[in-house]
Scaffold this motif. Structure first.
Motif, PDB file in Angstrom:
ATOM      1  N   LEU A 183       0.822  -1.206   0.000  1.00  0.00           N
ATOM      2  CA  LEU A 183       0.000   0.000   0.000  1.00  0.00           C
ATOM      3  C   LEU A 183       0.859   1.260   0.000  1.00  0.00           C
ATOM      4  O   LEU A 183       0.466   2.294  -0.539  1.00  0.00           O
ATOM      5  CB  LEU A 183      -0.932   0.009   1.221  1.00  0.00           C
ATOM      6  CG  LEU A 183      -2.074  -1.003   1.220  1.00  0.00           C
ATOM      7  CD1 LEU A 183      -2.807  -0.972   2.560  1.00  0.00           C
ATOM      8  CD2 LEU A 183      -3.045  -0.734   0.079  1.00  0.00           C
ATOM      9  N   SER A 184       2.056   1.167   0.600  1.00  0.00           N
ATOM     10  CA  SER A 184       2.936   2.339   0.671  1.00  0.00           C
ATOM     11  C   SER A 184       3.640   2.607  -0.649  1.00  0.00           C
ATOM     12  O   SER A 184       4.216   3.692  -0.833  1.00  0.00           O
ATOM     13  CB  SER A 184       3.986   2.127   1.762  1.00  0.00           C
ATOM     14  OG  SER A 184       4.941   1.143   1.375  1.00  0.00           O
ATOM     15  N   VAL A 185       3.625   1.659  -1.558  1.00  0.00           N
ATOM     16  CA  VAL A 185       4.333   1.811  -2.826  1.00  0.00           C
ATOM     17  C   VAL A 185       3.772   2.972  -3.640  1.00  0.00           C
ATOM     18  O   VAL A 185       4.491   3.598  -4.425  1.00  0.00           O
ATOM     19  CB  VAL A 185       4.265   0.489  -3.626  1.00  0.00           C
ATOM     20  CG1 VAL A 185       4.677   0.684  -5.074  1.00  0.00           C
ATOM     21  CG2 VAL A 185       5.162  -0.551  -2.977  1.00  0.00           C
ATOM     22  N   GLY A 186       2.488   3.293  -3.437  1.00  0.00           N
ATOM     23  CA  GLY A 186       1.878   4.394  -4.175  1.00  0.00           C
ATOM     24  C   GLY A 186       2.639   5.694  -4.031  1.00  0.00           C
ATOM     25  O   GLY A 186       2.778   6.458  -4.993  1.00  0.00           O
ATOM     26  N   LEU A 187       3.154   5.969  -2.838  1.00  0.00           N
ATOM     27  CA  LEU A 187       3.937   7.189  -2.631  1.00  0.00           C
ATOM     28  C   LEU A 187       5.189   7.187  -3.504  1.00  0.00           C
ATOM     29  O   LEU A 187       5.565   8.207  -4.087  1.00  0.00           O
ATOM     30  CB  LEU A 187       4.331   7.311  -1.154  1.00  0.00           C
ATOM     31  CG  LEU A 187       3.199   7.529  -0.149  1.00  0.00           C
ATOM     32  CD1 LEU A 187       3.764   7.547   1.277  1.00  0.00           C
ATOM     33  CD2 LEU A 187       2.472   8.830  -0.432  1.00  0.00           C
ATOM     34  N   MET A 188       5.855   6.059  -3.577  1.00  0.00           N
ATOM     35  CA  MET A 188       7.099   5.964  -4.344  1.00  0.00           C
ATOM     36  C   MET A 188       6.832   6.094  -5.837  1.00  0.00           C
ATOM     37  O   MET A 188       7.580   6.761  -6.561  1.00  0.00           O
ATOM     38  CB  MET A 188       7.798   4.643  -4.025  1.00  0.00           C
ATOM     39  CG  MET A 188       8.074   4.452  -2.548  1.00  0.00           C
ATOM     40  SD  MET A 188       8.684   2.801  -2.158  1.00  0.00           S
ATOM     41  CE  MET A 188       8.108   2.635  -0.465  1.00  0.00           C
TER      42      MET A 188
END
Length: 524
Positions: free
Chosen positions: A394-399
């Motif tokens: 889910l945190s990959v979206g920021l990257m």
């Protein structure tokens, strides 16, 4: 839609004597395999299976409109990738481009660390997903429920992917042809069955009083819920991610300047068509209430597939989702080591990353490192928590938003001197990529604020969502590593290996970044 016109073909030039090829096998694949690699990296069947329900939860019947709206910044960013690849066709892609425009520190962080961290997390996730779906397909659901067993088998799939990638780009491309073909057959079969059921009035949605597809479903503002629309668009935005992996094979295509750029645009358009049609079929077939049911929302295709197509073809859909994740894993095994090969060529990584197999033309050392690191991440995240990989993904979206925005901005800055020469240059190289960058920055900001909530994904630490800590933590660690490394690979961080510049200083590039084209290529 029509593709932007390409300039006339230039005359062929002599093979350069510089090391620009890096040992890769030039001219090995054409437009078809390149598109297949781009599609496989996105894993459309898996992406739809696990994301479609949450988009419906956010925007209801406006789901097709959300996919259309989410495609806009993707297309604008794809134009930036196309133009930059035509100017600097290097397997390092965003690493080289961002370094060239914004300098070595920005290039190493935004073009190196950020996309690589995203792909490592995604690699661990898709290895786990592929394992789970394949075990379920073969009737081994009990083993699929054991995290350690899943992690061990996932490591086996990582090794298999590394072995295929090391055997050569031709084998990798043909394997991807088969895997992406299975996905398109599965999605196409589901859509045909769903639309047939709607036409004959036998779909579950018809029985539950669901509306049939209408033009309002494609109107982004029909729902009247702007907050839900933004959430749905951001979800759609990130399931398009992955197509840029095909840039890593640009030096191995039959036309390294033209083929990857055309493949980028073709890939994104195919994804748009597949997503919009499948979303329309699913919502029309089952209705929003059925799709957002807790038993369905997180795996829509595996539930609706057998209902629409029957038990036998429904199992084909389950298999396609698992093979979709495996295809994405294989693409990462191909693309990530080539990025490292490029970084090593410019002294941004140890020279060991540039070691090539003399006959197969593959970066064998980097592939082995990729497999080892991905297995370590898979086992490490599983040891922390069986659910931790899900939080990490889910945190990959920021990257994704960060390095897509940086690439689009790099394109605008690099081609800025051309924008006064013609209206088309102003629009295609300035306004559209610039809008893409702004939309990506907006997606980053919105996602970060959303992740701050302690309710996000149901887990928090110190009153802040755990996904925010993972995403921002990974970015912060990258900044620290970049600051430490600035004192080590001096040739790269001094700007000697990739000097800063724009389109007006292209002739001042060192030989390894020259725009010369081998004799078996033409300039698009």
């Amino acid at each position: 839609m029509s593709f932007p016109p390409t300039p006339p073909m230039a005359t062929q030039e002599a093979i350069p004597t510089n090391p620009a090829s890096k040992g890769l096998k030039a001219g090995s694949i054409g437009i078809g395999p390149t598109v297949a690699l781009g599609l496989a990296a996105v894993a459309p069947a898996y992406s739809l299976a696990v994301t479609l329900g949450f988009v419906v939860l956010a925007v209801g019947q406006s789901t097709p409109a959300a996919f259309l709206l989410g495609f806009v910044p993707i297309l604008f960013t794809a134009l930036a990738f196309r133009d930059l690849n035509r100017e600097m066709p290097d397997c390092g892609g965003v690493f080289v481009w961002i370094t060239r425009v914004f300098g070595p520190a920005a290039g190493w962080f935004l073009g190196g660390w950020v996309p690589q961290m995203a792909t490592f997390i995604a690699g661990a996730a898709v290895a786990q997903v592929a394992t789970t779906y394949l075990l379920t397909f073969f009737g081994l659901a009990a083993i699929a429920a054991e995290p350690l067993a899943v992690a061990a088998i996932a490591c086996g799939l990582i090794v298999l992917s590394a072995w295929i990638a090391a055997r050569g780009i031709e084998l990798s491309a043909w394997v991807q042809y088969a895997l992406i073909g299975l996905q398109l057959v599965a999605l196409g079969g589901f859509c045909v069955a769903a639309f047939t059921a709607m036409a004959t009035g036998t779909s579950p949605g018809t029985a539950d009083g669901a509306e049939k597809p209408s033009l309002e479903w494609f109107n982004p503002f029909a729902s009247g819920d702007m907050s839900g629309l933004v959430s749905g668009v951001i979800l759609c935005l990130f399931i398009y991610w992955g197509w840029d992996a095909l840039i890593a094979v640009n030096e191995e295509t039959t036309d390294r300047k033209g083929t990857p750029g055309r493949a980028v645009v073709i890939t994104t358009v195919i994804l748009l068509f597949s997503y919009v049609v499948t979303a329309t079929a699913a919502v029309g077939f089952a209705g929003t209430a059925s799709i957002t049911d807790p038993e369905t929302v997180s795996d829509v295709l595996s539930v609706l597939g057998p209902q629409a197509t029957g038990a036998v073809f429904g199992q084909v859909i389950v298999l396609a989702v698992g093979m979709s994740a495996l295809a994405a894993l294989l693409t990462v095994a191909v693309s990530t080591p080539r990025t490292w090969l490029s970084m090593g060529s410019y002294d941004a990584l140890p020279k060991a990353t540039t070691k090539m197999h003399p006959k197969r033309g593959t970066p064998t050392t980097s592939i082995a490192w990729w497999a080892a690191i991905t297995m370590a991440m898979t086992l490490g995240l599983t040891a922390i928590s069986a659910d931790f990989i899900g939080l990490a993904i889910l945190s990959v979206g920021l990257m994704i938003a960060a390095y897509y925005a940086a690439t689009a901005l790099a394109s605008v800055v690099y081609f800025a001197p051309l924008m006064r020469t013609s209206p088309s240059a102003l629009i295609l190289k300035g306004i559209l990529p610039g809008l893409g960058a702004l939309l990506m920055i907006g997606a980053f900001a919105y996602s970060a604020v959303d992740m701050l909530s302690p309710e996000y994904a149901g887990l928090s630490w110190l009153g802040i969502g755990s996904v925010f800590w993972i995403g921002i933590g990974a970015l912060s660690l990258g900044l620290i590593v970049t600051a430490i490394l600035r004192t080590r690979p001096r040739r790269f961080f001094s700007g000697e290996s990739i000097p800063r510049g724009n389109v007006t200083t292209r002739n001042h590039l060192p030989s390894i970044l020259s725009n010369e084209t081998p004799s078996n290529e033409t300039e698009a």
